[in-house]
Design a protein around this motif. Structure first.
Motif, mmCIF file in Angstrom:
data_model
loop_
_atom_site.group_PDB
_atom_site.id
_atom_site.type_symbol
_atom_site.label_atom_id
_atom_site.label_comp_id
_atom_site.label_asym_id
_atom_site.label_seq_id
_atom_site.Cartn_x
_atom_site.Cartn_y
_atom_site.Cartn_z
ATOM 1 N N ALA A 1 31.893 12.818 11.622
ATOM 2 C CA ALA A 1 30.857 13.384 12.500
ATOM 3 C C ALA A 1 30.060 12.268 13.156
ATOM 4 C CB ALA A 1 29.942 14.315 11.706
ATOM 5 N N ALA A 2 29.738 11.233 12.409
ATOM 6 C CA ALA A 2 28.982 10.105 12.964
ATOM 7 C C ALA A 2 29.790 9.363 14.019
ATOM 8 C CB ALA A 2 28.553 9.157 11.852
ATOM 9 N N ALA A 3 31.102 9.311 13.844
ATOM 10 C CA ALA A 3 31.955 8.596 14.801
ATOM 11 C C ALA A 3 31.929 9.258 16.173
ATOM 12 C CB ALA A 3 33.381 8.520 14.278
ATOM 13 N N ARG A 4 31.610 10.530 16.222
ATOM 14 C CA ARG A 4 31.538 11.244 17.498
ATOM 15 C C ARG A 4 30.156 11.117 18.137
ATOM 16 N NH1 ARG A 4 34.371 14.740 14.094
ATOM 17 N NH2 ARG A 4 32.535 16.045 13.758
ATOM 18 N N SER A 5 29.298 10.314 17.556
ATOM 19 C CA SER A 5 27.927 10.146 18.013
ATOM 20 C C SER A 5 27.700 8.702 18.441
ATOM 21 C CB SER A 5 26.993 10.507 16.854
ATOM 22 O OG SER A 5 25.773 9.861 16.964
ATOM 23 N N SER A 6 26.968 8.537 19.526
ATOM 24 C CA SER A 6 26.701 7.163 19.970
ATOM 25 C C SER A 6 25.876 6.393 18.945
ATOM 26 C CB SER A 6 25.997 7.167 21.323
ATOM 27 O OG SER A 6 24.795 7.896 21.261
ATOM 28 N N TYR A 7 24.945 7.067 18.261
ATOM 29 C CA TYR A 7 24.151 6.380 17.254
ATOM 30 C C TYR A 7 24.955 6.150 15.984
ATOM 31 C CZ TYR A 7 20.303 7.506 20.368
ATOM 32 O OH TYR A 7 19.484 7.607 21.462
ATOM 33 N N GLY A 8 25.819 7.068 15.661
ATOM 34 C CA GLY A 8 26.671 6.906 14.486
ATOM 35 C C GLY A 8 27.617 5.740 14.629
ATOM 36 N N ASP B 1 0.810 -1.221 0.000
ATOM 37 C CA ASP B 1 0.000 0.000 0.000
ATOM 38 C C ASP B 1 0.842 1.271 0.000
ATOM 39 O OD1 ASP B 1 -2.327 -1.549 0.123
ATOM 40 O OD2 ASP B 1 -2.209 -1.639 2.314
ATOM 41 N N GLY B 2 2.148 1.151 -0.083
ATOM 42 C CA GLY B 2 3.036 2.317 -0.030
ATOM 43 C C GLY B 2 3.947 2.249 1.186
ATOM 44 N N TRP B 3 4.489 3.387 1.559
ATOM 45 C CA TRP B 3 5.412 3.451 2.690
ATOM 46 C C TRP B 3 4.666 3.699 3.990
ATOM 47 C CZ3 TRP B 3 10.421 2.194 2.182
ATOM 48 C CH2 TRP B 3 10.978 2.193 0.908
ATOM 49 N N GLU B 4 5.108 3.014 5.041
ATOM 50 C CA GLU B 4 4.597 3.249 6.387
ATOM 51 C C GLU B 4 5.765 3.703 7.240
ATOM 52 O OE1 GLU B 4 2.610 -0.163 7.987
ATOM 53 O OE2 GLU B 4 1.192 -0.268 6.313
ATOM 54 N N ALA B 5 5.553 4.727 8.051
ATOM 55 C CA ALA B 5 6.620 5.274 8.888
ATOM 56 C C ALA B 5 6.314 5.055 10.360
ATOM 57 C CB ALA B 5 6.786 6.768 8.622
ATOM 58 N N SER B 6 7.362 4.866 11.111
ATOM 59 C CA SER B 6 7.236 4.826 12.567
ATOM 60 C C SER B 6 8.506 5.418 13.152
ATOM 61 C CB SER B 6 6.997 3.400 13.064
ATOM 62 O OG SER B 6 8.017 2.537 12.641
ATOM 63 N N ASP B 7 8.322 6.197 14.220
ATOM 64 C CA ASP B 7 9.516 6.717 14.876
ATOM 65 C C ASP B 7 10.053 5.615 15.768
ATOM 66 O OD1 ASP B 7 7.495 6.823 16.760
ATOM 67 O OD2 ASP B 7 8.177 8.695 17.652
ATOM 68 N N THR B 8 11.286 5.730 16.122
ATOM 69 C CA THR B 8 11.893 4.680 16.913
ATOM 70 C C THR B 8 12.880 5.267 17.890
ATOM 71 O OG1 THR B 8 12.997 2.539 16.805
ATOM 72 C CG2 THR B 8 13.752 4.205 15.267
ATOM 73 N N GLU B 9 12.990 4.626 19.004
ATOM 74 C CA GLU B 9 13.990 4.983 20.005
ATOM 75 C C GLU B 9 15.178 4.055 19.825
ATOM 76 O OE1 GLU B 9 14.192 7.381 22.387
ATOM 77 O OE2 GLU B 9 12.395 8.232 21.481
ATOM 78 N N LEU B 10 16.350 4.626 19.828
ATOM 79 C CA LEU B 10 17.556 3.829 19.640
ATOM 80 C C LEU B 10 18.311 3.618 20.943
ATOM 81 C CD1 LEU B 10 18.866 5.369 16.304
ATOM 82 C CD2 LEU B 10 17.462 3.334 16.633
ATOM 83 N N ASP B 11 17.702 3.967 22.072
ATOM 84 C CA ASP B 11 18.388 3.880 23.355
ATOM 85 C C ASP B 11 18.832 2.459 23.698
ATOM 86 O OD1 ASP B 11 18.051 6.588 23.645
ATOM 87 O OD2 ASP B 11 16.267 6.399 24.912
ATOM 88 N N ASP B 12 18.076 1.463 23.298
ATOM 89 C CA ASP B 12 18.421 0.076 23.614
ATOM 90 C C ASP B 12 19.205 -0.604 22.493
ATOM 91 O OD1 ASP B 12 17.124 0.292 26.062
ATOM 92 O OD2 ASP B 12 15.203 -0.353 25.222
ATOM 93 N N VAL B 13 19.487 0.109 21.425
ATOM 94 C CA VAL B 13 20.213 -0.443 20.288
ATOM 95 C C VAL B 13 21.710 -0.214 20.503
ATOM 96 C CG1 VAL B 13 20.595 -0.259 17.804
ATOM 97 C CG2 VAL B 13 18.284 -0.066 18.728
ATOM 98 N N GLU B 14 22.468 -1.305 20.543
ATOM 99 C CA GLU B 14 23.905 -1.196 20.782
ATOM 100 C C GLU B 14 24.742 -1.610 19.579
ATOM 101 O OE1 GLU B 14 24.927 -3.277 24.341
ATOM 102 O OE2 GLU B 14 23.506 -2.130 25.561
ATOM 103 N N THR B 15 24.159 -2.395 18.680
ATOM 104 C CA THR B 15 24.907 -2.901 17.534
ATOM 105 C C THR B 15 24.066 -2.788 16.268
ATOM 106 O OG1 THR B 15 24.083 -5.165 17.737
ATOM 107 C CG2 THR B 15 26.089 -4.613 19.004
ATOM 108 N N LEU B 16 24.728 -2.962 15.141
ATOM 109 C CA LEU B 16 24.010 -2.983 13.874
ATOM 110 C C LEU B 16 23.018 -4.144 13.836
ATOM 111 C CD1 LEU B 16 23.611 -1.742 11.086
ATOM 112 C CD2 LEU B 16 25.471 -3.197 10.261
#
Length: 178
Positions: free
Chosen positions: A75-82, A12-27
């Motif tokens: 710049a991403a390397a200086r970021s926890s999410y990057g 039906d197309g694209w569906e979006a959802s926001d997400t929290e990355l606080d519990d994400v530690e790895t790819l």
């Protein structure tokens, strides 16, 4: 300030959802999170931005390995999410290269950089394993979705996610989670 969203392509197309990355530690954690929103191994994009500094795109197609693009690796390397996106493979390193052991530390009192030359520095004085101040990853990550490598590399971090969503026809659904 960070923003992260998941865009899942459905029939039906694209569906979006926001997400929290606080519990994400790895790819792998990020890939698992993204796959949870896909019902039938459809394409899922993880869009991450740090305002005016960098943006990243992770693409998952079914069970295939994630494909990654980062607009400014340093710049991403200086970021926890990057750091989640900058895998050893993406940086061209062997796993564990950045983990120093005690035998390799320079403990002669010149830890602040004064003193002898390191053979691991290149001719500009940068460490040989320095993260580049440039895009890194799969520049063709969105080619089949209407955003070519040249266009992707030309995007400014300030409005990149909006431009990507617009090219995908998903700007309205992305705005609902922003």
């Amino acid at each position: 300030m960070y923003f992260a969203a998941l865009l899942a392509r459905t029939e039906d197309g694209w569906e979006a959802s926001d997400t929290e990355l606080d519990d994400v530690e790895t790819l792998a954690d990020l890939a698992d999170l993204a796959r949870e929103v896909s019902t039938e191994d459809d394409t899922v994009l993880v869009l991450i931005e740090q305002e005016d500094a960098w943006f990243g795109v992770v693409r998952l197609d079914g069970e295939d390995d994630p494909r990654i693009y980062v607009s400014d690796a340093a710049a991403a390397a200086r970021s926890s999410y990057g750091e989640i996106l900058l895998t050893d493979e993406l940086l061209g390193r062997n796993p564990g290269d950045d983990v120093a052991d005690l035998d390799s530390l320079d403990l002669d009192g010149t830890e602040d950089g004064a003193g002898g030359d390191s053979e691991e520095d290149d001719e500009d004085g940068e460490p040989a394993d320095a993260v580049p101040h440039s895009p890194l990853g799969d520049g063709a990550i969105l080619d089949d979705l209407g955003v070519g490598e040249k266009e992707l590399r030309a995007l400014d971090a300030e409005d990149a996610l909006g431009a990507i969503a617009e090219a995908l026809g998903a700007s309205e659904v992305l705005e609902t989670v922003r």
